[in-house]
Write a protein that holds these residues in place. Structure first.
Motif, PDB file in Angstrom:
ATOM      1  N   ILE A  64     -36.761  35.240 -42.430  1.00  0.00           N
ATOM      2  CA  ILE A  64     -38.217  35.096 -42.752  1.00  0.00           C
ATOM      3  C   ILE A  64     -38.415  34.132 -43.707  1.00  0.00           C
ATOM      4  O   ILE A  64     -39.158  33.242 -43.773  1.00  0.00           O
TER       5      ILE A  64
ATOM      6  N   TYR B 227     -45.658  39.475 -40.623  1.00  0.00           N
ATOM      7  CA  TYR B 227     -44.497  38.937 -39.765  1.00  0.00           C
ATOM      8  C   TYR B 227     -43.418  39.821 -38.969  1.00  0.00           C
ATOM      9  O   TYR B 227     -43.137  39.647 -37.613  1.00  0.00           O
TER      10      TYR B 227
ATOM     11  N   PHE C 224     -44.652  39.666 -35.278  1.00  0.00           N
ATOM     12  CA  PHE C 224     -44.153  38.709 -34.645  1.00  0.00           C
ATOM     13  C   PHE C 224     -42.852  39.096 -34.353  1.00  0.00           C
ATOM     14  O   PHE C 224     -42.226  39.143 -32.972  1.00  0.00           O
TER      15      PHE C 224
ATOM     16  N   VAL D 171     -44.726  32.407 -34.426  1.00  0.00           N
ATOM     17  CA  VAL D 171     -45.590  32.402 -35.708  1.00  0.00           C
ATOM     18  C   VAL D 171     -46.556  30.946 -35.457  1.00  0.00           C
ATOM     19  O   VAL D 171     -47.674  31.224 -35.730  1.00  0.00           O
TER      20      VAL D 171
END
Length: 160
Positions: A8, A55, A59, A81
């Motif tokens: 990330i 996220y 995602f 993203v």
């Protein structure tokens, strides 16, 4: 989840802090989270941990990151993203040589698993660059988009 946490920071390094560029169709954005996509979120007050949670939920889980090969998974996450889940999944499917229906099912996962990871990354990023080149805002943002993809190819070399 551990692999997600390892990756990330890469996504966030591309996304940056708070911006409200009137030329950006996403509108007000922070950590890559846009007001257009998340109208109920106070973008200016969004924290890094809140962005990371978005996220992971919206995602990582949707691209089934835990089921993708390590040398490829960051590419899928970053594209999801930056371009949306549907585009990222279709590019993954094209790169793996299966029908690009936008749904990650057993056939897609099997094809990705059978693919040579380096080839998958190259074919996937070719799709991504062609997509960028078609966008009307390429003259404004194209340099940044191409640099993002170049950085991702460097990550791919580390991951391979």
């Amino acid at each position: 989840m551990t692999m997600f946490l390892d990756l990330i920071d890469r996504v966030l390094s591309h996304e940056g802090g708070y911006v409200n560029d009137p030329r950006d169709p996403g509108g007000e954005t922070k950590f890559g989270i846009s007001k257009r996509s998340y109208p109920a979120v106070d973008i200016k007050a969004l924290t890094r941990p809140q962005a990371i949670a978005i996220y992971e939920r919206d995602f990582w889980q949707r691209v089934q990151g835990d089921k993708l090969p390590r040398p490829f998974v960051f590419q899928a996450l970053d594209a999801a993203v930056n371009h949306g889940i549907g585009n990222a999944v279709r590019w993954m499917q094209r790169a793996a040589g299966v029908a690009d229906d936008g749904y990650i099912g057993p056939m897609t996962l099997a094809a990705v698993g059978r693919s040579e990871p380096a080839d998958l990354v190259l074919l996937f990023n070719a799709e991504r660059l062609e997509f960028y080149a078609m966008l009307g805002k390429f003259d404004v943002y194209g340099r940044g988009w191409v640099n993002r993809t170049a950085g991702n190819l460097r990550y791919a070399a580390q991951d391979n």
